[in-house]
Design a protein around this motif. Structure first.
Motif, short mmCIF file in Angstrom:
data_model
loop_
_atom_site.label_atom_id
_atom_site.label_comp_id
_atom_site.label_asym_id
_atom_site.label_seq_id
_atom_site.Cartn_x
_atom_site.Cartn_y
_atom_site.Cartn_z
N GLY A 200 70.77 12.33 -49.27
CA GLY A 200 71.66 12.14 -48.13
C GLY A 200 71.70 10.74 -47.57
O GLY A 200 72.32 10.50 -46.54
N THR A 201 71.06 9.77 -48.21
CA THR A 201 71.04 8.40 -47.73
C THR A 201 72.40 7.75 -47.95
O THR A 201 73.03 7.94 -48.99
CB THR A 201 69.96 7.59 -48.50
OG1 THR A 201 68.72 8.25 -48.36
CG2 THR A 201 69.85 6.19 -47.96
N GLY A 202 72.87 6.97 -46.96
CA GLY A 202 74.13 6.25 -47.09
C GLY A 202 74.00 5.08 -48.05
O GLY A 202 73.00 4.36 -48.02
N MET A 203 75.00 4.89 -48.91
CA MET A 203 74.98 3.85 -49.92
C MET A 203 76.20 2.95 -49.79
O MET A 203 77.19 3.31 -49.15
CB MET A 203 75.00 4.46 -51.33
CG MET A 203 73.84 5.36 -51.66
SD MET A 203 72.39 4.41 -52.07
CE MET A 203 71.37 4.76 -50.67
N ASN A 204 76.16 1.79 -50.44
CA ASN A 204 77.32 0.92 -50.54
C ASN A 204 78.35 1.56 -51.46
O ASN A 204 78.02 2.40 -52.30
CB ASN A 204 76.92 -0.45 -51.10
CG ASN A 204 76.02 -1.21 -50.15
OD1 ASN A 204 76.05 -0.97 -48.94
ND2 ASN A 204 75.23 -2.11 -50.69
N ASP A 205 79.61 1.13 -51.34
CA ASP A 205 80.67 1.70 -52.16
C ASP A 205 80.46 1.46 -53.65
O ASP A 205 80.80 2.29 -54.47
CB ASP A 205 82.03 1.15 -51.75
CG ASP A 205 82.49 1.73 -50.42
OD1 ASP A 205 82.01 2.82 -50.06
OD2 ASP A 205 83.33 1.10 -49.75
N GLY A 206 79.89 0.32 -54.04
CA GLY A 206 79.73 -0.01 -55.45
C GLY A 206 78.41 0.45 -56.05
O GLY A 206 78.13 0.17 -57.20
N ALA A 207 77.59 1.16 -55.30
CA ALA A 207 76.27 1.56 -55.79
C ALA A 207 76.38 2.63 -56.86
O ALA A 207 77.24 3.50 -56.80
CB ALA A 207 75.42 2.09 -54.63
N ARG A 208 75.52 2.51 -57.88
CA ARG A 208 75.48 3.50 -58.95
C ARG A 208 74.26 4.39 -58.84
O ARG A 208 74.24 5.49 -59.37
CB ARG A 208 75.49 2.80 -60.30
CG ARG A 208 76.81 2.08 -60.56
CD ARG A 208 76.84 1.35 -61.87
NE ARG A 208 76.45 2.20 -62.97
CZ ARG A 208 75.98 1.74 -64.12
NH1 ARG A 208 75.85 0.46 -64.31
NH2 ARG A 208 75.65 2.57 -65.08
N PHE A 209 73.21 3.91 -58.18
CA PHE A 209 71.98 4.66 -58.02
C PHE A 209 71.53 4.60 -56.57
O PHE A 209 71.79 3.62 -55.88
CB PHE A 209 70.87 4.10 -58.92
CG PHE A 209 71.16 4.22 -60.38
CD1 PHE A 209 70.83 5.38 -61.06
CD2 PHE A 209 71.76 3.19 -61.08
CE1 PHE A 209 71.10 5.51 -62.41
CE2 PHE A 209 72.02 3.31 -62.43
CZ PHE A 209 71.70 4.47 -63.09
N CYS A 210 70.88 5.64 -56.10
CA CYS A 210 70.38 5.70 -54.73
C CYS A 210 69.17 4.77 -54.60
O CYS A 210 68.26 4.81 -55.43
CB CYS A 210 69.99 7.13 -54.38
SG CYS A 210 69.27 7.30 -52.73
N SER A 211 69.14 3.97 -53.54
CA SER A 211 68.02 3.06 -53.34
C SER A 211 66.79 3.78 -52.81
O SER A 211 65.68 3.26 -52.90
CB SER A 211 68.43 1.94 -52.37
OG SER A 211 68.82 2.51 -51.12
N SER A 212 66.95 4.98 -52.27
CA SER A 212 65.81 5.73 -51.74
C SER A 212 65.13 6.60 -52.79
O SER A 212 63.92 6.54 -52.97
CB SER A 212 66.24 6.62 -50.58
OG SER A 212 66.72 5.83 -49.52
N CYS A 213 65.91 7.41 -53.49
CA CYS A 213 65.32 8.37 -54.43
C CYS A 213 65.59 8.03 -55.89
O CYS A 213 65.00 8.63 -56.79
CB CYS A 213 65.79 9.79 -54.13
SG CYS A 213 67.54 10.06 -54.43
N GLY A 214 66.51 7.11 -56.17
CA GLY A 214 66.81 6.69 -57.54
C GLY A 214 67.78 7.59 -58.28
O GLY A 214 68.02 7.40 -59.47
N ALA A 215 68.34 8.58 -57.61
CA ALA A 215 69.28 9.50 -58.27
C ALA A 215 70.59 8.77 -58.59
O ALA A 215 71.02 7.88 -57.86
CB ALA A 215 69.57 10.70 -57.37
N GLN A 216 71.22 9.16 -59.70
CA GLN A 216 72.48 8.56 -60.08
C GLN A 216 73.59 9.11 -59.20
O GLN A 216 73.69 10.31 -59.00
CB GLN A 216 72.79 8.84 -61.55
CG GLN A 216 74.04 8.16 -62.03
CD GLN A 216 74.27 8.37 -63.52
OE1 GLN A 216 73.53 9.09 -64.16
NE2 GLN A 216 75.29 7.75 -64.04
N LEU A 217 74.42 8.21 -58.67
CA LEU A 217 75.54 8.62 -57.83
C LEU A 217 76.73 8.91 -58.72
O LEU A 217 76.99 8.22 -59.70
CB LEU A 217 75.90 7.52 -56.83
CG LEU A 217 74.78 7.11 -55.88
CD1 LEU A 217 75.25 5.97 -55.00
CD2 LEU A 217 74.34 8.28 -55.02
N HIS A 218 77.47 9.96 -58.42
CA HIS A 218 78.62 10.37 -59.21
C HIS A 218 79.87 9.73 -58.66
O HIS A 218 79.98 9.48 -57.46
CB HIS A 218 78.77 11.90 -59.20
CG HIS A 218 77.57 12.59 -59.74
ND1 HIS A 218 77.26 12.59 -61.08
CD2 HIS A 218 76.58 13.28 -59.13
CE1 HIS A 218 76.14 13.25 -61.27
NE2 HIS A 218 75.71 13.69 -60.10
#
Length: 115
Positions: A9-27
């Motif tokens: 549930g951590t907020g990410m940048n628009d261009g992010a591919r992976f979560c900076s907190s848990c490392g999960a791949q963003l879809h």
């Protein structure tokens, strides 16, 4: 548009591919986004989830289809399509490479000796 990790549930940048907190791949938000189609994907027969040779599972994984639907269409084409489903399955079986074995780093595969 705000992007949030579906895992933590951590907020990410628009261009992010992976979560900076848990490392999960963003879809990707939409499957038709141009960035989703830039990389060339390769059809492979996966080792996990296969019924016979993994052809239907590989097609479903590559194109994002439901594997049950692909299997039902293949059977229907084999039975009612004059055998075209069976012919296509065998051709895909021959043409599609199998997923490579994943070995732990630092190890190599040594085939058993015959003798």
């Amino acid at each position: 548009m705000a992007v949030f990790c579906q895992n933590c549930g951590t907020g990410m940048n628009d261009g992010a591919r992976f979560c900076s907190s848990c490392g999960a791949q963003l879809h990707a938000a939409a499957p038709y986004a141009p960035s989703a189609w830039t990389g060339q994907s390769r059809l492979i027969r996966p080792r996990a989830g296969r019924m016979v040779a993994g052809v239907c599972q590989g097609l479903a994984n590559n194109y994002g289809w439901d594997v049950v639907l692909v299997r039902v269409i293949t059977v229907l084409l084999a039975v009612f399509g004059g055998g075209i489903g069976l012919v296509a399955y065998v051709i895909f079986w021959i043409v599609m490479p199998e997923e490579p074995l994943l070995l732990p780093s630092g190890t190599s595969y040594v085939p058993p000796s015959q003798g």
